[in-house]
Write a protein that holds these residues in place. Structure first.
Motif, mmCIF file in Angstrom:
data_model
loop_
_atom_site.group_PDB
_atom_site.id
_atom_site.type_symbol
_atom_site.label_atom_id
_atom_site.label_comp_id
_atom_site.label_asym_id
_atom_site.label_seq_id
_atom_site.Cartn_x
_atom_site.Cartn_y
_atom_site.Cartn_z
ATOM 1 N N GLY A 158 0.816 -1.226 0.000
ATOM 2 C CA GLY A 158 0.000 0.000 0.000
ATOM 3 C C GLY A 158 0.840 1.264 0.000
ATOM 4 O O GLY A 158 0.536 2.226 0.713
ATOM 5 N N LEU A 159 1.904 1.286 -0.799
ATOM 6 C CA LEU A 159 2.850 2.410 -0.747
ATOM 7 C C LEU A 159 2.971 3.143 -2.074
ATOM 8 O O LEU A 159 2.755 2.563 -3.140
ATOM 9 N N ALA A 160 3.351 4.412 -1.975
ATOM 10 C CA ALA A 160 3.762 5.255 -3.104
ATOM 11 C C ALA A 160 2.664 5.399 -4.149
ATOM 12 O O ALA A 160 2.959 5.599 -5.323
ATOM 13 N N ASN A 161 1.425 5.344 -3.707
ATOM 14 C CA ASN A 161 0.329 5.274 -4.682
ATOM 15 C C ASN A 161 -0.685 6.403 -4.488
ATOM 16 O O ASN A 161 -1.875 6.213 -4.707
ATOM 17 N N SER A 162 -0.221 7.597 -4.092
ATOM 18 C CA SER A 162 -1.192 8.686 -3.918
ATOM 19 C C SER A 162 -1.834 9.049 -5.254
ATOM 20 O O SER A 162 -2.946 9.551 -5.301
ATOM 21 N N SER A 163 -1.151 8.773 -6.353
ATOM 22 C CA SER A 163 -1.718 9.064 -7.682
ATOM 23 C C SER A 163 -2.737 8.002 -8.105
ATOM 24 O O SER A 163 -3.478 8.207 -9.065
ATOM 25 N N GLY A 164 -2.739 6.869 -7.442
ATOM 26 C CA GLY A 164 -3.595 5.750 -7.871
ATOM 27 C C GLY A 164 -3.087 5.086 -9.142
ATOM 28 O O GLY A 164 -3.785 4.279 -9.752
ATOM 29 N N LEU A 165 -1.841 5.397 -9.543
ATOM 30 C CA LEU A 165 -1.357 4.901 -10.834
ATOM 31 C C LEU A 165 -0.364 3.744 -10.723
ATOM 32 O O LEU A 165 0.111 3.243 -11.747
ATOM 33 N N VAL A 166 -0.024 3.319 -9.501
ATOM 34 C CA VAL A 166 0.898 2.171 -9.392
ATOM 35 C C VAL A 166 0.237 0.956 -10.036
ATOM 36 O O VAL A 166 -0.905 0.612 -9.711
ATOM 37 N N ARG A 214 4.869 4.851 -14.022
ATOM 38 C CA ARG A 214 5.376 5.744 -15.070
ATOM 39 C C ARG A 214 6.045 6.998 -14.506
ATOM 40 O O ARG A 214 5.694 7.495 -13.445
ATOM 41 N N MET A 215 7.001 7.463 -15.292
ATOM 42 C CA MET A 215 7.830 8.604 -14.910
ATOM 43 C C MET A 215 7.158 9.903 -15.366
ATOM 44 O O MET A 215 6.556 9.935 -16.443
ATOM 45 N N GLY A 216 7.272 10.956 -14.557
ATOM 46 C CA GLY A 216 6.710 12.253 -14.969
ATOM 47 C C GLY A 216 7.031 13.302 -13.935
ATOM 48 O O GLY A 216 7.480 13.000 -12.824
ATOM 49 N N ASP A 217 6.771 14.552 -14.298
ATOM 50 C CA ASP A 217 7.054 15.649 -13.364
ATOM 51 C C ASP A 217 5.907 15.883 -12.389
ATOM 52 O O ASP A 217 6.100 16.412 -11.310
ATOM 53 N N ASP A 218 4.692 15.492 -12.789
ATOM 54 C CA ASP A 218 3.500 15.807 -11.989
ATOM 55 C C ASP A 218 3.113 14.590 -11.137
ATOM 56 O O ASP A 218 2.748 13.542 -11.670
ATOM 57 N N PRO A 219 3.176 14.750 -9.798
ATOM 58 C CA PRO A 219 2.857 13.601 -8.919
ATOM 59 C C PRO A 219 1.421 13.122 -9.036
ATOM 60 O O PRO A 219 1.110 12.020 -8.573
ATOM 61 N N THR A 220 0.549 13.917 -9.640
ATOM 62 C CA THR A 220 -0.832 13.428 -9.764
ATOM 63 C C THR A 220 -1.021 12.564 -11.014
ATOM 64 O O THR A 220 -2.012 11.857 -11.137
ATOM 65 N N THR A 221 -0.083 12.659 -11.966
ATOM 66 C CA THR A 221 -0.242 11.874 -13.198
ATOM 67 C C THR A 221 0.916 10.902 -13.429
ATOM 68 O O THR A 221 1.023 10.293 -14.491
ATOM 69 N N SER A 222 1.797 10.790 -12.446
ATOM 70 C CA SER A 222 2.930 9.864 -12.597
ATOM 71 C C SER A 222 3.336 9.340 -11.227
ATOM 72 O O SER A 222 2.900 9.857 -10.195
ATOM 73 N N VAL A 223 4.205 8.347 -11.220
ATOM 74 C CA VAL A 223 4.547 7.667 -9.955
ATOM 75 C C VAL A 223 5.979 7.982 -9.518
ATOM 76 O O VAL A 223 6.268 8.132 -8.336
ATOM 77 N N VAL A 224 6.905 8.051 -10.502
ATOM 78 C CA VAL A 224 8.287 8.432 -10.160
ATOM 79 C C VAL A 224 8.643 9.716 -10.894
ATOM 80 O O VAL A 224 8.026 10.058 -11.906
#
Ligand SMILES: Cc1cc2nc3c(=O)[nH]c(=O)nc-3n(C[C@H](O)[C@H](O)[C@H](O)COP(=O)(O)OP(=O)(O)OC[C@H]3O[C@@H](n4cnc5c(N)ncnc54)[C@H](O)[C@@H]3O)c2cc1C
Ligand code: SF4
Length: 570
Positions: free
Chosen positions: A304-312, A504-514
């Motif tokens: 249950g970690l690192a998933n505030s975006s719901g995208l993991v 997925r990689m990205g600058d925006d924590p709401t649309t990416s995970v790393v």
């Protein structure tokens, strides 16, 4: 606070090994946990390569010597929710679980991505129903790391041969190895049709390199380990990491938990089970996930970690494989060589016909993938296709379904879709009692149209090369599942061993995970060093790019970024 190691790494495949090599070179220490057994190298200096690999098809292809055993570590698959909780249980694009990971029995075609692959949305535009995005880094950002991992693995290739390749700061460290006989026919026929085949950049020594011998073209490359360790990935990186004395490798240790602080913003270490089933913890300043793009999200979701975006787990991508097969009236000796010696990239660059096919299908564009010029599989698999009885031996002798076949495999670009995902199966568990990973995956219409457009071109090449007949199929099946699909040795789930995009990689924590340095947005000292970070799948094998990204992440973490390289003038 004292920790057991500065860095602890989950997984010893190409991603983990590259990361370990880089940080130990810069003086950092690490512990690497690997759930599989060690068949690759001795555990004491000088970490000599082991000699258990051979061209034994039963041992490596039909039994699970390199693991994982799908009975002990099942995965499940469904196309979408209409299939219920699952369509099948067992081997779902499993890669080896062993020291060295999938690198051990990959045949190591190691092309780079092209500049436009990192800015797909800008170059071609969005596609309805797919999450096509640009990467937060560019080809230019990655070029020095590409060049370094090519030297580190030892890649043989001809930098002048592929007209579609992006710029490079230098040639390959080795020239290409010899051509397979069948490839001399298929490349000539491809050229006659205006295509541009070239020698596949391959992580197998064409000459002695890095203390390892040249490949002898034994022909048992993909699905077998290399008996003479002419393949560099990942033994070259692992050995160098171990030789620093700063990397401890612990095989048969399955990581069950990522340990975090109370705020769940910092990782403090890992919990794992050893071969005896005893539980241990390791504390570390940094935790690196390199379990592969299927197991990394599974571990995160389990914790249950690192998933505030719901995208993991979401945006799971494979390559949709289009296999075009030609039957020749003479023997091709496809069991000699390195499985695949040539590629062509033409279908990644949409031409007039591809644009027309896209328009007719109501799509803005279509792209295929690299086409591997290769041979058919081993004799045991062939034997299983002939009926038992008096005709069996003559069929094997004539070998219509192996020695007279030539096969094009296109690794077709698979568009990212949020509905394609790895999550936890609600009922199936592995031998340690953890929920099995479940793939929910259905290709986008783009892949269906691209495959239908390109397969006839590939068949024309085969017929032009001298084949008497041809047919094409795909993995996974692209239409409704038929009785024939159920008998297909490639199975119902994607057979692709290229798994990407689940963090997925990205600058925006709401649309990416790393982030662009491969650090998890939610947990600053947790990093990812596998192809889970990919934003798009492109149509190229993922391994060189995931290794370049792992190297970049390690260099940035330790404060040792490689100097930028310059595009050659002209
Ligand atoms: C037959 C074959 C041919 C291939 N050919 C090519 C090719 O030509 N070109 C190309 O680019 N790619 C190829 N591939 C794919 C390539 O092998 C993968 O892209 C690559 O291995 C991925 O590297 P990785 O380090 O991300 O993960 P992996 O190689 O999957 O390594 C991950 C490791 O982590 C371990 N692990 C996972 N979870 C845990 C846990 N919880 N605890 C402890 N350990 C864990 C696993 O056991 C595994 O050993 C091929 C694969 C196969 C099987
Ligand atoms: S073909 Fe070459 S690299 Fe591949 S297994 Fe044989 S000797 Fe090793």
């Amino acid at each position: 606070m004292t920790v057991d190691a500065r860095v602890v790494i989950v997984g010893s495949g190409p991603g983990g090994a590259t990361f370990a090599e880089a940080i130990t070179r810069f003086g950092w220490d690490c512990i690497m946990l690997e759930k599989g057994r060690n068949h690759l190298l001795e555990r004491e200096p000088p970490y000599a390569p082991k000699t258990v690999f051979s061209n034994d098809e039963i041992k490596f292809v039909h039994r699970h010597v390199l693991g994982p055993d799908p009975l002990l570590e099942p995965r499940t698959y469904r196309r979408d929710e209409d299939d219920g909780e699952r369509l099948l249980v067992g081997d779902v694009n499993n890669l080896p679980s062993t020291v060295g990971g999938g690198g051990v029995h990959a045949d190591s075609k190691l092309p780079r991505f092209r500049e436009e692959d990192f800015r797909l949305r800008t170059t071609y535009g969005p596609v309805e129903g797919a999450a096509v995005e640009d990467w937060p880094i560019s080809y230019d950002d990655l070029e020095p790391y590409y060049a370094e991992v090519e030297r580190s693995i030892g890649v043989a290739g001809d930098h002048t041969a592929n007209p579609f390749a992006s710029w490079r700061s230098g040639p390959y460290p080795m020239p290409p190895g010899p051509d397979m006989y069948g490839a001399t026919l298929s490349t000539a026929a491809a050229e006659r049709l205006g295509l541009h085949p070239y020698p596949a950049p391959t992580g197998a020594n064409s000459v002695p390199y890095d203390g390892r011998p040249a490949c002898n073209n034994c022909g048992f490359c993909g699905l077998y380990g290399c008996p003479i360790h002419a393949k560099g990935d990942p033994i070259a990186m692992l050995r160098r990491a171990l030789q620093t004395g700063r990397c401890q490798l612990r095989p048969e240790c399955v990581v069950t938990d990522i340990l975090v602080d109370r705020r769940r913003r910092r990782a403090t270490g890992l919990r794992y089970l050893d071969a005896a089933g005893d539980s241990h913890t390791i504390t570390a300043e940094f935790v690196v996930l390199a379990g592969g793009a299927f197991e990394t999200p599974r571990l995160l979701l389990h914790n249950g970690l690192a998933n505030s975006s719901g995208l993991v787990g979401r945006h799971l991508m494979y390559h949709v494989q289009t296999l075009s097969v030609g039957g020749f009236p003479f023997r091709l000796h496809g069991h000699r060589g390195r499985s695949v010696t040539h590629l062509h990239d033409d279908h990644l660059v949409p031409d007039r016909e591809a644009r027309r096919a896209a328009r007719e299908a109501g799509l803005p564009w279509i792209r295929g993938g690299i086409v591997e010029h290769g041979a058919a599989a081993g004799p045991v698999l062939e034997a299983k296709t002939y009926q038992p009885g008096p005709g069996h031996n003559p069929s094997m002798y004539h070998s219509d379904l192996r020695d007279r076949l030539w096969v094009f495999t296109m690794q077709g670009e698979d568009l990212p879709q949020p509905t394609n995902r790895v999550d936890l199966d609600p009922a199936i568990r592995d031998v340690w009692g953890r929920p099995a990973g479940r793939a929910t995956y259905r290709p986008h219409r783009h892949e269906v149209v691209a495959s239908a457009h390109i397969a006839p071109i590939l068949e024309r090449v085969l017929l032009g090369a001298g084949a008497e007949w041809s047919f094409s199929t795909t993995s996974p099946p692209l239409g409704p599942i038929t009785a024939l699909d159920r008998q297909n040795p490639l199975g119902l789930a994607p057979a692709s061993k290229h798994v990407m995009g689940t963090c997925r990689m990205g600058d925006d924590p709401t649309t990416s995970v790393v982030d662009a340095q491969s650090r998890f947005h939610d947990i600053e000292n947790l990093l990812c060093a596998d192809s889970a970070v990919f934003v798009t799948s492109t149509g190229y094998g993922p391994t060189l790019t995931l290794a370049a990204l792992a190297l970049r992440a390690a260099c940035l973490l330790t404060g040792n970024p490689l100097p930028r390289t310059n595009r050659p003038a002209g």
